[in-house]
Design a protein around this motif. Structure first.
Motif, PDB file in Angstrom:
ATOM      1  N   GLY A   1     -23.864 -43.278 -35.047  1.00  0.00           N
ATOM      2  CA  GLY A   1     -23.584 -41.731 -34.799  1.00  0.00           C
ATOM      3  C   GLY A   1     -23.265 -41.174 -36.395  1.00  0.00           C
TER       4      GLY A   1
ATOM      5  N   GLY B   1     -19.079 -39.389 -38.057  1.00  0.00           N
ATOM      6  CA  GLY B   1     -19.763 -40.553 -38.685  1.00  0.00           C
ATOM      7  C   GLY B   1     -20.431 -40.350 -40.168  1.00  0.00           C
TER       8      GLY B   1
ATOM      9  N   THR C   1     -29.053 -36.483 -31.469  1.00  0.00           N
ATOM     10  CA  THR C   1     -29.131 -35.398 -30.572  1.00  0.00           C
ATOM     11  C   THR C   1     -28.789 -34.209 -31.228  1.00  0.00           C
TER      12      THR C   1
ATOM     13  N   THR D   1     -24.253 -42.457 -22.502  1.00  0.00           N
ATOM     14  CA  THR D   1     -24.186 -43.183 -23.997  1.00  0.00           C
ATOM     15  C   THR D   1     -22.759 -43.718 -24.109  1.00  0.00           C
TER      16      THR D   1
ATOM     17  N   SER E   1      -6.290 -38.424 -32.917  1.00  0.00           N
ATOM     18  CA  SER E   1      -6.289 -36.978 -32.492  1.00  0.00           C
ATOM     19  C   SER E   1      -7.314 -36.119 -33.048  1.00  0.00           C
TER      20      SER E   1
ATOM     21  N   GLN F   1     -18.796 -30.048 -39.248  1.00  0.00           N
ATOM     22  CA  GLN F   1     -18.462 -30.269 -38.113  1.00  0.00           C
ATOM     23  C   GLN F   1     -19.475 -29.318 -37.096  1.00  0.00           C
TER      24      GLN F   1
ATOM     25  N   LYS G   1     -16.807 -26.671 -31.513  1.00  0.00           N
ATOM     26  CA  LYS G   1     -15.640 -27.013 -31.284  1.00  0.00           C
ATOM     27  C   LYS G   1     -14.711 -25.890 -31.953  1.00  0.00           C
TER      28      LYS G   1
HETATM   29  N1  LIG Z   1     -14.324 -35.004 -33.149  1.00  0.00           N
HETATM   30  C1  LIG Z   1     -12.804 -35.297 -32.875  1.00  0.00           C
HETATM   31  O1  LIG Z   1     -11.890 -34.515 -33.104  1.00  0.00           O
HETATM   32  C2  LIG Z   1     -12.543 -36.712 -32.286  1.00  0.00           C
HETATM   33  C3  LIG Z   1     -11.444 -37.290 -32.544  1.00  0.00           C
HETATM   34  C4  LIG Z   1     -11.072 -38.671 -32.005  1.00  0.00           C
HETATM   35  C5  LIG Z   1     -12.214 -39.480 -31.675  1.00  0.00           C
HETATM   36  N2  LIG Z   1     -13.423 -38.962 -31.538  1.00  0.00           N
HETATM   37  C6  LIG Z   1     -14.681 -39.907 -31.588  1.00  0.00           C
HETATM   38  O2  LIG Z   1     -15.496 -39.989 -32.499  1.00  0.00           O
HETATM   39  C7  LIG Z   1     -16.525 -40.066 -32.436  1.00  0.00           C
HETATM   40  C8  LIG Z   1     -17.284 -39.464 -33.244  1.00  0.00           C
HETATM   41  O3  LIG Z   1     -17.007 -37.963 -33.007  1.00  0.00           O
HETATM   42  P1  LIG Z   1     -17.666 -36.735 -33.542  1.00  0.00           P
HETATM   43  O4  LIG Z   1     -17.032 -35.582 -33.420  1.00  0.00           O
HETATM   44  O5  LIG Z   1     -18.413 -37.004 -35.065  1.00  0.00           O
HETATM   45  O6  LIG Z   1     -19.079 -36.441 -32.699  1.00  0.00           O
HETATM   46  P2  LIG Z   1     -20.353 -35.845 -33.142  1.00  0.00           P
HETATM   47  O7  LIG Z   1     -20.791 -35.130 -31.707  1.00  0.00           O
HETATM   48  O8  LIG Z   1     -20.212 -34.765 -34.144  1.00  0.00           O
HETATM   49  O9  LIG Z   1     -21.441 -36.970 -33.450  1.00  0.00           O
HETATM   50  C9  LIG Z   1     -21.826 -37.561 -32.306  1.00  0.00           C
HETATM   51  C10 LIG Z   1     -23.234 -38.587 -33.209  1.00  0.00           C
HETATM   52  O10 LIG Z   1     -23.351 -39.604 -32.115  1.00  0.00           O
HETATM   53  C11 LIG Z   1     -24.976 -39.577 -32.093  1.00  0.00           C
HETATM   54  N3  LIG Z   1     -25.367 -40.105 -30.710  1.00  0.00           N
HETATM   55  C12 LIG Z   1     -24.874 -39.573 -29.633  1.00  0.00           C
HETATM   56  N4  LIG Z   1     -25.528 -40.239 -28.571  1.00  0.00           N
HETATM   57  C13 LIG Z   1     -26.179 -41.367 -29.184  1.00  0.00           C
HETATM   58  C14 LIG Z   1     -26.971 -42.464 -28.848  1.00  0.00           C
HETATM   59  N5  LIG Z   1     -27.196 -42.622 -27.198  1.00  0.00           N
HETATM   60  N6  LIG Z   1     -27.173 -43.294 -29.622  1.00  0.00           N
HETATM   61  C15 LIG Z   1     -27.098 -43.077 -31.014  1.00  0.00           C
HETATM   62  N7  LIG Z   1     -26.726 -42.091 -31.410  1.00  0.00           N
HETATM   63  C16 LIG Z   1     -26.178 -41.088 -30.514  1.00  0.00           C
HETATM   64  C17 LIG Z   1     -25.276 -37.984 -32.021  1.00  0.00           C
HETATM   65  O11 LIG Z   1     -26.781 -37.922 -32.516  1.00  0.00           O
HETATM   66  C18 LIG Z   1     -24.419 -37.634 -33.343  1.00  0.00           C
HETATM   67  O12 LIG Z   1     -24.925 -37.748 -34.552  1.00  0.00           O
HETATM   68  C19 LIG Z   1     -16.842 -40.139 -30.855  1.00  0.00           C
HETATM   69  O13 LIG Z   1     -17.022 -41.420 -30.364  1.00  0.00           O
HETATM   70  C20 LIG Z   1     -15.496 -39.307 -30.580  1.00  0.00           C
HETATM   71  O14 LIG Z   1     -15.486 -39.641 -29.250  1.00  0.00           O
HETATM   72  C21 LIG Z   1     -13.921 -37.675 -32.179  1.00  0.00           C
END
Ligand SMILES: NC(=O)c1ccc[n+]([C@@H]2O[C@H](COP(=O)([O-])OP(=O)(O)OC[C@H]3O[C@@H](n4cnc5c(N)ncnc54)[C@H](O)[C@@H]3O)[C@@H](O)[C@H]2O)c1
Length: 352
Positions: A7, A13, A35, A99, A186, A193, A197
């Motif tokens: 990710g 990521g 995605t 996923t 959190s 981003q 959101k």
């Molecule tokens: N954003 C937040 O506030 C937050 C807070 C706590 C935890 N998280 C966790 O942190 C992680 C990242 O969150 P984010 O906000 O960066 O998400 P995001 O939606 O910005 O990014 C997710 C990434 O995962 C990739 N992805 C999705 N499905 C995939 C698959 N099947 N195989 C490979 N890649 C795939 C997407 O292409 C994307 O680049 C997640 O696991 C989320 O649950 C997020």
């Protein structure tokens, strides 16, 4: 160190990839399916550097995960790939189950097979950091904070899928001895981003003088953490976290959604003056079904055991974030025009 980040083209990521390469001199293999939420423009600072490799792969493809692990031989994994937006999980849970649960299961299995083949000296260093959310704990009332032993009570299809993946991650440690560490964090905010959101959507709508939707009365409380502080915490887990343990990360920055939106209005007004205050664009809209009232994190364990703490206050971080979006049209204009224009998601048919 050579770290596989799943990710890595997403919001958190990409911050982890940039930090690992630029601040730690690590090698990174970014595994991402690309995605709708991915943006390779978040990685231009490290693209082309010798320590960085990108693999467009799906974590649900077990053979692909075996192949990536065998060819890159990482010393650790930070697993962030997920479907991450609660509102989208309400409209279409299937991708979240696939996923977040099935994909995590496949990745854990691939990591187990890889780990079991490593020589002992490499096994002792290997870590699998599973990145999760505080939403697995459900909703708080006006008092109290989540700690690591708070029971799981997820409310949305998103948080339920993350809770399931956390349980799988723990089980792969307890049963198979894979050195898994789970983190629950959190809400994050910051540059890069995807604008679906609350914070990036509000900033972009305010810049473009569009209505600023606030769910319900805007009284829901989140504990905001800057994405770079989260990335620093995840890397410290890789280096110092105890396998089999879980760690909460939070910003000690509880704000109601309405307070966040109002602050963004005032920041956009001061940095990009318009004809009238952006506060006049605030529009109360129907609440999210199952909307958790309040999240707050007790991050004492991460502070004591890892020496981790946020490097900035919410006021500093949000001002820097608004400034970044104002200066970074090239990053957000295309996804805003062609992927997601800000339309309301996550309502039930009965609410439409
Ligand atoms: N954003 C937040 O506030 C937050 C807070 C706590 C935890 N998280 C966790 O942190 C992680 C990242 O969150 P984010 O906000 O960066 O998400 P995001 O939606 O910005 O990014 C997710 C990434 O995962 C990739 N992805 C999705 N499905 C995939 C698959 N099947 N195989 C490979 N890649 C795939 C997407 O292409 C994307 O680049 C997640 O696991 C989320 O649950 C997020």
């Amino acid at each position: 160190m050579r770290i596989l980040v799943t990710g890595g083209a997403g919001f958190i990521g990409s911050a982890v990839c940039r930090r690992l390469v630029l601040q730690h001199g690590a090698s990174v293999i970014n595994v991402d399916k690309l995605t709708y939420a991915a943006n390779l423009g978040s990685l231009v600072q490290i693209e082309g550097l010798p320590g960085y490799a990108f693999e467009q792969r799906d974590i649900c493809d077990r053979a692909a995960m075996d192949d990536v692990l065998a060819s890159h031989e990482p010393d650790g994994i930070i697993h962030l790939a997920a479907e991450s937006h609660v509102d989208r999980s309400i409209n279409g849970p299937a991708d979240f189950i696939n996923t977040n649960i099935v994909g995590t299961y496949g990745l854990l299995e691939a990591a187990r097979a890889y780990y079991d083949r490593l020589p002992r000296w490499r096994r002792s260093r290997f870590r699998f950091v599973h990145v999760s959310t505080d939403e697995v704990y459900g909703s708080l009332g006006p008092d109290g904070r989540f700690c690591e032993d708070t029971p799981y009570r997820p409310s949305s299809p998103y948080s339920a899928s993350k809770a399931a993946s956390d349980h799988l991650a723990h089980a792969w440690f307890r049963t198979y001895g894979v050195p898994v560490i789970v983190s629950n964090c959190s809400n994050n905010y910051g540059p890069f981003q995807f604008p679906e959101k609350l914070i990036p959507l509000t900033i972009l709508n305010a810049i473009e003088s569009k209505p600023l939707p606030v769910y319900g009365s805007g009284a829901n409380v989140r504990d905001w953490l800057h994405v770079d502080d989260h990335a620093a915490g995840l890397i410290s887990l890789l280096q110092q976290g105890q396998p089999g343990e879980k760690y909460n990360f939070g910003g000690d920055s509880e704000r109601t959604n309405l307070d966040v939106v109002t602050l963004i209005c005032d920041l956009v007004d001061s940095m990009s003056p318009g004809r009238e205050s952006r506060r006049s664009l605030i529009t109360f809209v129907p609440d999210r079904p199952g909307h958790d009232l309040r999240y707050a994190i007790d991050a004492a364990k991460a502070r004591c055991e890892l020496g981790w703490r946020p490097a900035r206050t919410f006021e500093q971080g949000i001002a820097q974030t608004v400034e970044w979006y104002l200066k970074s049209r090239a990053w957000w204009e295309k996804p805003r025009a062609s992927v997601y224009d800000g339309a309301r998601l996550g309502l039930l048919e009965t609410q439409l």
